[in-house]
Design an enzyme around this catalytic site. Structure first.
Site, PDB file in Angstrom:
ATOM      1  N   ASP A 236     -14.412  -6.268  -2.933  1.00 38.32           N
ATOM      2  CA  ASP A 236     -14.406  -6.236  -1.470  1.00 38.32           C
ATOM      3  C   ASP A 236     -15.738  -6.740  -0.935  1.00 38.32           C
ATOM      4  OD1 ASP A 236     -11.871  -5.030  -1.472  1.00 38.32           O
ATOM      5  OD2 ASP A 236     -12.710  -3.011  -1.544  1.00 38.32           O
TER       6      ASP A 236
ATOM      7  N   ASP B 144       0.862  -1.186   0.000  1.00 34.49           N
ATOM      8  CA  ASP B 144       0.000   0.000   0.000  1.00 34.49           C
ATOM      9  C   ASP B 144       0.893   1.229   0.000  1.00 34.49           C
ATOM     10  OD1 ASP B 144      -2.285  -1.511   0.071  1.00 34.49           O
ATOM     11  OD2 ASP B 144      -2.538  -1.382   2.236  1.00 34.49           O
TER      12      ASP B 144
END
Lengths: 202, 256
Positions: B130, B11
């Site tokens: 997700d 990330d």
């Protein structure tokens, strides 16, 4: 050596991104020229013929760019030539892709779609092991990165084989200084760089 | 034999790799290029980068970083976050990324999957999803977007099938419920998606120890698995994970 290094042509016929191929040669300290100019391909000491995508559109763009004969001549010339992925597949005579396409016919052989096998995903994406296509078939621990839905059948030119969806196919062919691989040496870590480096020394 | 892939996830926030720790601030982990090289040398089969603040800041993805990674590693990598258009996809791919990952963008505009697959090939287009547990949908999982903040009413299995049909070459299933727990992948969800589509499925969320990867490959039919915290904080190395996979009989790329 410098003038020779400066004349490695990577053929750009709109079939995918060539940045990784250029980067991999750069990692070996070797300059390359990405080109769609038939004259540059014709004059190059070495020719790299990459490609991802579909056989039909690849053949169409080779023709519309006037590159077909330059690529054929380079492959037949005895100069070092390296086909990668789709750039390997269209060296053969025919591909089942797009309803059947006659391809460059530089090498005898055909390209077929992986059969449907329950639980087996197509395209094959990932690292697969390869083995020599001759006795003794010693276990080879070299893994290369593959991304493809079609495969080249084994022929007399097959140097390395791999297995997927119950099919043993041509992972690499070699005929003199013409080498071509189904996998992506430019994305296959140290093992892939070694192959590119070996090709640079022929 | 085709091997199961281990994919570190990085990330990226303001040019640095960070990792959110529950109830704490983001921890700075290092430089994206240096980490990419270290993981690649350490046996990673592929890498994925998410520019996690690009969308929120309404800015395009950091192309300079993508180019620097592409020059430095010789394994495939995917890039996601801040992809808003076909032109954004093209910039990322031309910079040297193998794959581009879309998530909320594809929910808002599924046609982007088909357009991307046509322009660059299906193998370049990764759908990230997700899903969260939900009783109101047939599969038991609902798609969320915008970092789990919005519920879409879309069934996870139906969305996976549709996206694969549109041309997504691969699907990353990031379990909202398992994410960050380090207690294991959500096996039921991963297996549901893996059995529903013909394209490779990447399990994401919950990896805490090597056994978790063995489980998700053997029991949930995943083709690849994402690891983050368990390697970023030094608890395990990729070599340790792969040794355990290999010992358990999972096809694993060794000797990199």
């Amino acid at each position: 050596m410098e003038s020779q290094e400066a004349s490695i042509a990577i053929v750009d016929y709109g079939a995918g991104n060539l940045t990784s191929v250029k980067n991999a040669f750069a990692a070996l300290g070797v300059e390359t020229v990405v080109t769609r100019d038939p004259a540059v391909v014709a004059a190059a000491a070495r020719v790299v013929f990459p490609g991802v995508g579909a056989a039909l559109s690849a053949m169409e763009s080779l023709r519309s760019l006037g590159l077909e004969s330059a690529v054929k001549d380079a492959a037949a010339s005895g100069r070092p030539f390296l086909g990668i992925c789709l750039g390997m597949q269209i060296l053969f005579e025919h591909s089942e892709e797009d309803g059947g396409v006659d391809t460059l016919g530089i090498l005898p052989g055909r390209v077929r779609r992986f059969p449907k096998v329950p639980g087996v995903k197509v395209p094959q994406i990932g690292w697969n092991s390869v083995a020599p296509n001759h006795e003794p078939r010693t276990t080879n621990h070299d893994f290369y990165y593959f991304v493809h839905s079609y495969y080249a059948e084994k022929t007399a030119d097959t140097a390395l084989v791999a297995e997927y969806a119950g099919v043993e196919f041509s992972a690499m062919v070699r005929r003199g200084k013409l080498w071509a691989c189904q996998f992506h040496p430019e994305k296959s870590g140290r093992v892939g760089l070694k192959l590119l480096s070996d090709w640079l020394s022929i | 034999m085709l091997t199961k892939r281990v994919i570190p996830c990085l990330d990226v926030r303001a040019g640095r790799v960070t990792k959110g720790v529950k109830f704490k601030n983001n921890v700075d982990l290092g430089d994206p290029v240096e980490m990419a090289v270290a993981y690649s040398d350490g046996g990673a089969d592929e890498l994925v980068f998410y520019d996690i603040t690009a969308s929120a800041e309404h800015r395009p993805i950091d192309i300079g970083m993508v180019e620097a990674v592409a020059k430095s590693v010789r394994i495939p990598f995917a890039v996601g976050g801040g992809i808003a258009s076909l032109a954004d996809m093209e910039r990322v791919i031309l910079a040297g990324a193998e794959k581009v990952s879309v998530n909320s963008l594809a929910v808002a505009n599924p046609q982007i999957i088909a357009d991307g697959a046509r322009a660059f090939g299906a193998q370049c287009i990764v759908l990230g999803m997700d899903p969260v547990k939900s009783d109101r949908l047939p599969s038991g999982y609902e798609i969320t977007t915008r970092g789990f903040r919005e519920f879409t009413g879309m069934d996870a299995v139906e969305w996976a099938k549709r996206a694969a049909g549109l041309g997504a070459g691969e699907i990353v299933v990031n379990s909202v419920n398992a994410d960050g727990t380090r207690e294991g992948f959500e096996l039921t969800l991963t297996r549901l998606i893996a059995e529903a589509v013909d394209v490779p499925v990447v399990a994401s969320g919950g990896a805490g120890k090597p056994e978790h990867l063995v489980e998700v490959f053997r029991e949930a039919k995943a083709d690849a698995a994402i690891v983050a915290g368990m390697i970023h904080f030094g608890d395990y190395t990729i070599a340790q994970i792969k040794a355990e996979m290999s010992a358990a009989g999972v096809p694993t790329r060794m000797g990199w």
